[in-house]
Design a protein around this motif. Structure first.
Motif, mmCIF file in Angstrom:
data_model
loop_
_atom_site.group_PDB
_atom_site.id
_atom_site.type_symbol
_atom_site.label_atom_id
_atom_site.label_comp_id
_atom_site.label_asym_id
_atom_site.label_seq_id
_atom_site.Cartn_x
_atom_site.Cartn_y
_atom_site.Cartn_z
ATOM 1 N N LYS A 212 0.827 -1.208 0.000
ATOM 2 C CA LYS A 212 0.000 0.000 0.000
ATOM 3 C C LYS A 212 0.858 1.254 0.000
ATOM 4 O O LYS A 212 0.564 2.232 -0.685
ATOM 5 N N GLN A 213 1.959 1.223 0.758
ATOM 6 C CA GLN A 213 2.831 2.391 0.855
ATOM 7 C C GLN A 213 3.789 2.493 -0.322
ATOM 8 O O GLN A 213 4.092 3.587 -0.785
ATOM 9 N N GLY A 214 4.278 1.336 -0.775
ATOM 10 C CA GLY A 214 5.364 1.348 -1.745
ATOM 11 C C GLY A 214 4.991 1.065 -3.176
ATOM 12 O O GLY A 214 5.869 1.022 -4.043
ATOM 13 N N GLY A 215 3.703 0.818 -3.447
ATOM 14 C CA GLY A 215 3.306 0.545 -4.822
ATOM 15 C C GLY A 215 3.999 -0.698 -5.355
ATOM 16 O O GLY A 215 4.041 -1.745 -4.706
ATOM 17 N N LYS A 216 4.596 -0.565 -6.532
ATOM 18 C CA LYS A 216 5.256 -1.698 -7.163
ATOM 19 C C LYS A 216 6.479 -2.161 -6.387
ATOM 20 O O LYS A 216 6.922 -3.302 -6.515
ATOM 21 N N GLU A 217 7.056 -1.250 -5.601
ATOM 22 C CA GLU A 217 8.225 -1.609 -4.806
ATOM 23 C C GLU A 217 7.839 -2.325 -3.514
ATOM 24 O O GLU A 217 8.706 -2.819 -2.792
ATOM 25 N N GLY A 218 6.553 -2.378 -3.225
ATOM 26 C CA GLY A 218 6.105 -2.982 -1.977
ATOM 27 C C GLY A 218 6.459 -4.448 -1.859
ATOM 28 O O GLY A 218 6.862 -4.921 -0.789
ATOM 29 N N ASP A 219 6.302 -5.199 -2.959
ATOM 30 C CA ASP A 219 6.643 -6.620 -2.929
ATOM 31 C C ASP A 219 8.116 -6.820 -2.602
ATOM 32 O O ASP A 219 8.478 -7.713 -1.832
ATOM 33 N N THR A 220 8.956 -5.993 -3.205
ATOM 34 C CA THR A 220 10.395 -6.095 -2.958
ATOM 35 C C THR A 220 10.712 -5.797 -1.504
ATOM 36 O O THR A 220 11.512 -6.486 -0.866
ATOM 37 N N GLN A 221 10.062 -4.748 -0.961
ATOM 38 C CA GLN A 221 10.290 -4.387 0.439
ATOM 39 C C GLN A 221 9.823 -5.503 1.367
ATOM 40 O O GLN A 221 10.516 -5.851 2.337
ATOM 41 N N ALA A 222 8.653 -6.067 1.083
ATOM 42 C CA ALA A 222 8.126 -7.136 1.927
ATOM 43 C C ALA A 222 9.038 -8.354 1.879
ATOM 44 O O ALA A 222 9.293 -9.002 2.908
ATOM 45 N N ALA A 223 9.530 -8.695 0.683
ATOM 46 C CA ALA A 223 10.436 -9.835 0.548
ATOM 47 C C ALA A 223 11.743 -9.586 1.295
ATOM 48 O O ALA A 223 12.302 -10.497 1.921
ATOM 49 N N ALA A 224 12.241 -8.346 1.250
ATOM 50 C CA ALA A 224 13.482 -8.019 1.958
ATOM 51 C C ALA A 224 13.289 -8.145 3.468
ATOM 52 O O ALA A 224 14.167 -8.667 4.180
ATOM 53 N N LEU A 225 12.133 -7.674 3.971
ATOM 54 C CA LEU A 225 11.852 -7.813 5.388
ATOM 55 C C LEU A 225 11.723 -9.283 5.780
ATOM 56 O O LEU A 225 12.204 -9.703 6.839
#
Length: 589
Positions: A212-225
Motif C-alpha cells: 500500500k505504501q510502496g506501490g510496485k516496490e512494496g513486494d520487494t520491500q516485503a520480501a526483503a523484510l
C-alpha cells in the motif's frame, strides 16, 4: 485454585485413542447462533444447555486440544467445571485439556488420516481452520465461535523501546520492522510464519502495508523484510521469548534479540515473571494490529452423540460468563476486543498514546495467507525442482493465434521462469516420450544441481538454458506419462535436499498413451505410499493445451500432496509454476 501444568507439559488425563460416541447428528446451528450472538442466558432458559445441578455418575468426557498459550486458561476453567459440578443436560462434564501446536493439529486434520482423539480444538487463530479446509480428505471442523483475542505487536526491552521513542512515537508495520532491523544493534526476532499464526499474521500485515505504501516496490520491500526476519525465526512464540536479551542494558550477550513480534498475551505472560529490567514494552502499529482470535471448533461433530456435542457447547459458554472472562483476563487474553482493561494493557507493556484500543485490521483472506506463505517459502527457502517436459510428437502442433509450436512456446516460458530463480536454487531437466531411451519413456538431460555451480567455465544455469533451448519433439513419440512420473518421483525423493523446497514439475500436452505402462490407479497408489510428510516432494503437474487431461494430472499430483493445473497457452507456464510453488509451499508449513 492450586497449581496448573505449564503449556508444554503433558496435561493430566491427556486424551488417548478411544471410540467416539455415535448418535444422531445434533442441530448445532441453532445452539451456535445463540452462543455466538451472546445468547447464553437465552440458551439456559430454554433448557437447551442446562446450568448447575448435582453431578451424576455418568459424566460426559470431553477431550479438548488447544494452543499452548491458551491451554492454562482452559485447564483452569475445566477445574472449575469439576469443582462446581457444572452439568449439561443433567450430566457432569469431565473436561480433559492437552496442549498441542496449532499448525500440527491443522496438518493432522487436513490430511483426514485416522480418528482424532479429541472432540474440541482451540487453535490460536482461524488461519489454522482455513488451513484444514485446503485438504481434499480433511476431517470436518465446525467453528462454534471465538472465546478470546489478543492483538499482535512488537515487544522490545526498555532500552530498545526508548531508542525508538516509545510510547509517544507510533509506527506503521513496515516502518517499525525496518527501524528494528536497520542495524545489528537492535535485533528483531519472530516465530516462523509457517508454524506460528503470530508470525504469519504479522508478515501478512507487513506485506499488505508495504504494498500500500510502496506501490510496485512494496513486494520487494516485503520480501526483503521476510528475508531479514528469516535469519532470526524460531519454531514457536514460546521458544522466541527464550531468545530475548536478559540483562538490564538490553544489549544482551552474543546474538540475543532486543525486539520480538509477539502477541499481547505473550508479552503479558512474559512480563508477569520477568521482572522490570527484563520486561517488554509493546508497540501497537498504527496501521492496525492483526489479532489472534482463538476459535472454538467441534471436530467431526456428525460423529458426536447428542450428550457430547451439547457438553462441548456448554463448556464454550463458560467463557461468556463472568467467571470464564475472569480466567481469560487473568491469563492475559482480551474478552472484549475493543475495550481492553488498563491492567491487561499495562501488564503487556502498553502505554498511551500507543493505539492499543484501535480496531483490529481486517483479517487476511485465504488468498493473502497463501501468497504470504508462498512468498515466505520462495524468499526464505531455496528450491530444488526436478523438471520433466513432454517431448511427444504432438508438441509440434501450433498454438492457436501464434506462429509457434507448443514446444517452442513451452521452451520460451521455461526460460522465462528460470530467470526468476537464484544461483542457490537447484533445477534439473528430463524429457519424455514413448521408447525415448531404449524401452524407457524418459531421458535425463541435466542433473538437478545448484544453478550457480561452475563446470568447465560455464554455470549450471547456462547448461540448463541450453538444454531447454534444445528440446525437440520426438517423431512418432507418444505421451509416456505414467512410467515417467513414477521414475521421476523416485529420483526426486532420492535427491531430497533438507531445508529446501523440493518439488517435481511435470509438463504434458496429452494423456498417457503408452499401453505397456503401469495403470493410472497403480501410479496413484504408489505415489500415495511413497509420499513422506517428513520429506515432502509435491508434484506440480501442468496440462498444456486442449488435448491434455486436467483431471488426470490433478489426480496424479494430489496423490503426492501437490496440485494439477491446465493452461491453454504454454506462455502461461512460467506464471503457473511460480503460483503452484507458492501454493505447495503454503501447504507444507
Amino acid at each position: 485454585m492450586g497449581r496448573h501444568s505449564l503449556p508444554d507439559e503433558d496435561g493430566t488425563g491427556a486424551p488417548g485413542p478411544r471410540p467416539r460416541a455415535r448418535g444422531r447428528t445434533v442441530a448445532i446451528a441453532t445452539a451456535l447462533v445463540l452462543v455466538v450472538a451472546g445468547g447464553t442466558a437465552v440458551a439456559a432458559r430454554s433448557g437447551l444447555l442446562s446450568f448447575g445441578g448435582s453431578c451424576d455418575d455418568d459424566a460426559v468426557r470431553l477431550d479438548v486440544v488447544a494452543a499452548p498459550d491458551v491451554t492454562p486458561a482452559l485447564r483452569e476453567a475445566a477445574d472449575e467445571v469439576r469443582e462446581n459440578e457444572i452439568t449439561s443436560d443433567g450430566h457432569c462434564i469431565d473436561v480433559r485439556v492437552s496442549a498441542r501446536d496449532s499448525f500440527e493439529v491443522a496438518e493432522e486434520l487436513r490430511s483426514g488420516k485416522g480418528d482424532p482423539a479429541y472432540d474440541v480444538w482451540v487453535p490460536d487463530s482461524d488461519v489454522w481452520v482455513q488451513r484444514v479446509g485446503l485438504g481434499t480428505k480433511q476431517t470436518k471442523v465446525s467453528p462454534a465461535g471465538n472465546i478470546a483475542s489478543s492483538p499482535i505487536g512488537v515487544g522490545m526491552v526498555p532500552t530498545a523501546a526508548e531508542s525508538l521513542g516509545w510510547p509517544k512515537k507510533t509506527y506503521a508495520w513496515p516502518e517499525l520492522t525496518a527501524a528494528a532491523m536497520k542495524s545489528d544493534e537492535l535485533r528483531l526476532g519472530a516465530a516462523d510464519p509457517a508454524r506460528s499464526a503470530t508470525g504469519l499474521l504479522a508478515l501478512s500485515k507487513i506485506g499488505a502495508s508495504a504494498k500500500k505504501q510502496g506501490g510496485k516496490e512494496g513486494d520487494t520491500q516485503a520480501a526483503a523484510l521476510a528475508k531479514a526476519l528469516s535469519t532470526r525465526t524460531t519454531d514457536s512464540e514460546g521458544k522466541l521469548l527464550d531468545t530475548l536479551a536478559r540483562d538490564g542494558s538490553g544489549t544482551g550477550k552474543g546474538n540475543r534479540n532486543q525486539a520480538l513480534i509477539v502477541s499481547e498475551q505473550a508479552a503479558f505472560a512474559h512480563n508477569a515473571s520477568a521482572g522490570e529490567e527484563n520486561s517488554l514494552d509493546l508497540f501497537y502499529p498504527k496501521d492496525g494490529s492483526p489479532r489472534l482470535d482463538y476459535p472454538y471448533a467441534l471436530v467431526d461433530d456428525a460423529g458426536m452423540s447428542t450428550d457430547l456435542s451439547r457438553a462441548a457447547l456448554r463448556f464454550m459458554t463458560l467463557f461468556s460468563d463472568e467467571d470464564g472472562e475472569r480466567i481469560l483476563a487473568k491469563h492475559g487474553f482480551r474478552t472484549d476486543p475493543d475495550q481492553p482493561s488498563d491492567e491487561l494493557v499495562t501488564g503487556a507493556g502498553g502505554r498511551t498514546p500507543q493505539p492499543y484500543a484501535d480496531e483490529a485490521s481486517e483479517p487476511p483472506s485465504d488468498k493473502e495467507i497463501q501468497e504470504t506463505l508462498g512468498m515466505w517459502t520462495i524468499t526464505v527457502q531455496s528450491a530444488r525442482l526436478n523438471t520433466v517436459v513432454d517431448a511427444s510428437e504432438s508438441m509440434n502442433q501450433l498454438v492457436p493465434g501464434r506462429d509457434q509450436s507448443r514446444m517452442e512456446v513451452t521452451k520460451s516460458s521455461l526460460l522465462q521462469a528460470l530467470a526468476g530463480f537464484t544461483d542457490e536454487d537447484q533445477i534439473g531437466l528430463w524429457e519424455f516420450a514413448t521408447r525415448l531411451d531404449g524401452k524407457r519413456d524418459y531421458r535425463k538431460l541435466q542433473p538437478t544441481e545448484r544453478l550457480g555451480d561452475r563446470e568447465g567455465g560455464t554455470t549450471h544455469r547456462d547448461r540448463l538454458s541450453n538444454a531447454f533451448s534444445g528440446l525437440q519433439p520426438v517423431p512418432g513419440g507418444a505421451t509416456g506419462l505414467y512410467d515417467t512420473t513414477l521414475a521421476a518421483y523416485k529420483d526426486a525423493q532420492a535427491g531430497y535436499a533438507r531445508g529446501k523446497f523440493n518439488a517435481l514439475v511435470i509438463l504434458t500436452d496429452g494423456a498417457n498413451q503408452d499401453p505397456g505402462s503401469i495403470s493410472r490407479g497403480s501410479l496413484i497408489s504408489q505415489l500415495d505410499e511413497l509420499s513422506d510428510p517428513e520429506r515432502p516432494v509435491p508434484i506440480i503437474a501442468i496440462a498444456v493445451g486442449p488435448d491434455a487431461d486436467k483431471e488426470e494430472v490433478q489426480q496424479i499430483a494430489e496423490a503426492s500432496g501437490g496440485s494439477g493445473h491446465q493452461v491453454d497457452d504454454p506462455a502461461q507456464i512460467h506464471a503457473v509454476i511460480l503460483k503452484a510453488i507458492m501454493e505447495a509451499g503454503s501447504k507444507q508449513g
